[in-house]
Scaffold this motif. Structure first.
Motif, PDB file in Angstrom:
ATOM      1  N   THR A  42      98.285  65.568 -68.878  1.00 27.06           N
ATOM      2  CA  THR A  42      99.612  65.014 -68.918  1.00 27.06           C
ATOM      3  C   THR A  42      99.798  64.109 -70.274  1.00 27.06           C
ATOM      4  OG1 THR A  42     100.055  65.557 -66.679  1.00 27.06           O
ATOM      5  CG2 THR A  42     101.288  63.677 -67.749  1.00 27.06           C
TER       6      THR A  42
ATOM      7  N   GLU B 191      95.567  64.441 -65.091  1.00 23.26           N
ATOM      8  CA  GLU B 191      96.383  63.458 -65.888  1.00 23.26           C
ATOM      9  C   GLU B 191      96.111  63.535 -67.411  1.00 23.26           C
ATOM     10  OE1 GLU B 191      98.440  59.970 -66.456  1.00 23.26           O
ATOM     11  OE2 GLU B 191      98.563  61.544 -64.769  1.00 23.26           O
TER      12      GLU B 191
ATOM     13  N   SER C 145     103.917  68.954 -67.272  1.00 25.68           N
ATOM     14  CA  SER C 145     104.538  67.846 -66.388  1.00 25.68           C
ATOM     15  C   SER C 145     105.919  67.567 -66.637  1.00 25.68           C
ATOM     16  CB  SER C 145     103.448  66.552 -66.629  1.00 25.68           C
ATOM     17  OG  SER C 145     104.198  65.452 -66.416  1.00 25.68           O
TER      18      SER C 145
END
Length: 224
Positions: free
Chosen positions: A79, A76, A116
């Motif tokens: 991303t 994350e 992503s």
């Protein structure tokens, strides 16, 4: 190129230079710093820490802690860095008109990337190109062992689009793109913006490599 009914695009390289203004090397350093801040300095080898490649860092952690919350949080973080990079990404020369022209002559397009899919979506929306691809954006998930050179994202695209591998074409700029296309049985066109990229592609067996997408655009315009 003229036989392809489905065109699978890698994102960072053939469509844009995602980290043109937001250094990938600095992103990798931030991921390493974050790990070290959690007391995980020993999780990476010295070559992995010095790779300056965020995907090398991410894969290395996943190999040691597959499917963990640590990997999910690191992914994350990457991303979010990629999303920040979209603002300063550089369009690859001739990519935008090629995407629009290929769509106009009837080809169906998909993104097959190790980035992503949220990042590809944001970039394409900003360039007014989303309609040329939607909904076919296949990118990184938390199953990091399925990143290219694994053909997983290519097979997802082919299955969703109802295409046989031989009716498709992949455009990529890295050895992992070529290896994924080969594993999926998809013809491959390499894009190499410099001699180093071309040498890497030819080193793994790519035979069709162009230095500019203008070459491809001219062929597709003749087709139209």
């Amino acid at each position: 190129m003229t036989r392809a009914r489905v065109v699978l695009w890698d994102f960072d390289g053939p469509i844009c230079r995602l980290f043109a203004g937001h250094s990938a090397e600095r992103v990798a350093e931030r991921l390493v710093d974050w790990l070290e801040g959690r007391g995980l300095h020993g999780l990476l080898t010295e070559p992995e820490r010095e790779s300056l490649d965020p995907h090398v860092v991410l894969r290395a952690v996943d190999r040691r802690h597959p499917g963990s919350d640590l990997v999910a949080e690191l992914e994350e973080r990457l991303t979010k860095e990629e999303l920040r990079a979209v603002v300063s990404a550089w369009p690859t020369p001739y990519a935008d008109p090629l995407i629009r022209t290929w769509t106009a002559v009837g080809a169906r397009l998909a993104v097959t990337t190790n980035n992503s899919p949220r990042v590809a979506s944001r970039y394409l929306e900003g360039r007014g190109l989303m309609a040329c691809f939607a909904p076919h954006l296949y990118g990184r998930t938390q199953d990091l062992h399925l990143l290219k050179p694994d053909p997983h994202c290519l097979k997802r695209a082919l299955n969703a689009m109802g295409s046989a591998p031989g009716d498709a074409l992949m455009i990529g700029d890295t050895p992992s793109d070529f290896l994924a296309a080969s594993a999926a049985g998809v013809p491959f066109l390499g894009y190499a913006r410099n001699e180093r990229k071309e040498k890497l592609l030819r080193g793994v067996g790519a035979t069709a490599v162009v230095g500019s997408l203008d070459v491809v655009l001219k062929v597709i315009r003749r087709q139209g």
